[in-house]
Each structure stands twice: as C-alpha cells, then as structure tokens.
Design an enzyme around this catalytic site. Structure first.
Site, PDB file in Angstrom:
ATOM      1  N   GLN A  86       9.185  48.746 -35.407  1.00 16.44           N
ATOM      2  CA  GLN A  86       9.399  49.770 -36.435  1.00 16.44           C
ATOM      3  C   GLN A  86      10.361  49.220 -37.493  1.00 16.44           C
ATOM      4  OE1 GLN A  86      11.107  53.523 -35.091  1.00 16.44           O
ATOM      5  NE2 GLN A  86      10.607  54.536 -37.017  1.00 16.44           N
ATOM      6  N   HIS A 116       6.486  57.649 -38.398  1.00 14.71           N
ATOM      7  CA  HIS A 116       5.246  57.574 -39.162  1.00 14.71           C
ATOM      8  C   HIS A 116       4.104  57.033 -38.308  1.00 14.71           C
ATOM      9  CE1 HIS A 116       7.460  53.807 -39.697  1.00 14.71           C
ATOM     10  NE2 HIS A 116       6.289  53.193 -39.708  1.00 14.71           N
ATOM     11  N   PHE A 117       2.953  57.640 -38.470  1.00 15.49           N
ATOM     12  CA  PHE A 117       1.716  57.128 -37.882  1.00 15.49           C
ATOM     13  C   PHE A 117       1.038  56.236 -38.910  1.00 15.49           C
ATOM     14  CE2 PHE A 117       1.945  60.681 -34.932  1.00 15.49           C
ATOM     15  CZ  PHE A 117       1.315  60.194 -33.797  1.00 15.49           C
ATOM     16  N   HIS A 118       0.504  55.100 -38.444  1.00 10.82           N
ATOM     17  CA  HIS A 118      -0.355  54.273 -39.278  1.00 10.82           C
ATOM     18  C   HIS A 118      -1.805  54.684 -39.008  1.00 10.82           C
ATOM     19  CE1 HIS A 118       2.560  50.982 -40.324  1.00 10.82           C
ATOM     20  NE2 HIS A 118       3.172  51.436 -39.237  1.00 10.82           N
ATOM     21  N   ASP A 151      -0.080  52.907 -47.399  1.00 13.50           N
ATOM     22  CA  ASP A 151       0.897  51.852 -47.113  1.00 13.50           C
ATOM     23  C   ASP A 151       0.856  50.829 -48.242  1.00 13.50           C
ATOM     24  OD1 ASP A 151       2.125  49.428 -45.958  1.00 13.50           O
ATOM     25  OD2 ASP A 151       2.109  50.551 -44.095  1.00 13.50           O
ATOM     26  N   ILE A 152       2.039  50.462 -48.716  1.00 11.82           N
ATOM     27  CA  ILE A 152       2.132  49.544 -49.865  1.00 11.82           C
ATOM     28  C   ILE A 152       1.651  48.127 -49.518  1.00 11.82           C
ATOM     29  CG2 ILE A 152       4.527  48.716 -49.526  1.00 11.82           C
ATOM     30  CD1 ILE A 152       4.964  49.432 -52.549  1.00 11.82           C
TER      31      ILE A 152
END
Ligand code: 5GP
Ligand code: ZN
Length: 135
Positions: A93, A99-101, A30-31
């Site tokens: 979201q 997407h899963f974190h 993740d950025i």
C-alpha cells in the site's frame, strides 16, 4: 486528512478523472494504470486501511466496486478484472487511504499473480486454528 493525496482528490484540490460518485464513495482512474481504465474506489472519508473502514461503509464501497468493475469491463473490452486491495506498506500500500483497485485484464497483458508456496504436513491446520482463535 490534509496531507493525504486521496483526501485532496475528494476535496477537489487536485484533479482526477472521476467515473462514479455517491455521497460517501468516489471512483476515479488511477494515474499510473496497470492497464488503461484501471480505476480506484475509495471512501470519501479518510481511513488508512480497509480494516479501519466501518462495516456499513465497506458494504457501500464493495457495491460501487462491483458496479465500476462491470462498467470498466464493458468500456475497455477486458476479458476480466482483478479487484485488488493492499493494506499497510509491507503489503504494497503506497497511499494510506483505503482503496480498491479495479484492474481490467487482457490476454497477454503480462500481469503476473503472486508466487504460491506449500505447507508442511499439518501446518495448514495449525494456521487455520490460529486464525480461527482471532475471529
Ligand atoms: P497502492 O499502491 O496504495 O495500492 O495504490 C495507490 C495507487 O494510487 C497507485 O496505483 C497510484 O498510481 C495511484 N495514485 C497515486 N497518486 C495518485 C494521484 O494523484 N491521482 C490518481 N488518480 N492516482 C494516484
Ligand atoms: Zn485520505
């Protein structure tokens, strides 16, 4: 989907720090991490939310989530990980590509869990019945 930022990552149009990939699933960092090593696991194909992902593919994704979660813990020295998944804007979201974190957790990292409420007498049973009727 052309305009989707995660589809662009899948297509290599925008760069990402990839950590794992299969023919159907991609994991990258993740950025804007909650903590360093925070990873995202996505299907290569565009689906807006997890509920839109076909069962078989969702099974593949969760197996990758498990693998990545173990690796993130080892690599970052985290004492635990939160696996999080938001569906639809109201739930937080911001990127409409499922997407899963995978969020590494450290003592004193300040990340709070969501607030919890209470049911009135008999109310919980009513909710359970309403949900069961939809399954
Ligand atoms: P959501 O808010 O939808 O649960 O999670 C979306 C996540 O995608 C956010 O945590 C955000 O930091 C991350 N994100 C948004 N744009 C990019 C990007 O261009 N590259 C990467 N690696 N992550 C992104
Ligand atoms: Zn997409």
């Amino acid at each position: 989907m052309q305009s989707c930022i995660f589809c662009k990552i899948v297509g290599g149009e925008i760069p990402s720090a990839k950590v794992y990939e299969t023919d159907k699933v991609l994991a990258f960092l993740d950025i804007s991490p909650v903590s360093k090593g925070h990873a995202l696991v996505i299907p290569r194909q565009h689906f807006a939310t997890a509920m839109d992902v076909p069962d078989e593919l969702l099974q593949e994704i969760i197996v990758v989530v498990k693998k990545v979660a173990k690796a993130v813990m080892e690599a970052t020295g985290a004492g635990g990980v939160n696996l999080a998944l938001s569906n639809h804007e109201i739930a937080g979201q911001t990127v409409p590509h499922a997407h899963f974190h995978v969020i590494p957790r450290h003592a004193g990292d300040g990340l709070r869990h969501w607030p919890q409420g209470k049911y009135a007498e008999g109310e919980m049973k009513g909710y359970a019945e309403k949900i069961k009727a939809q399954l």
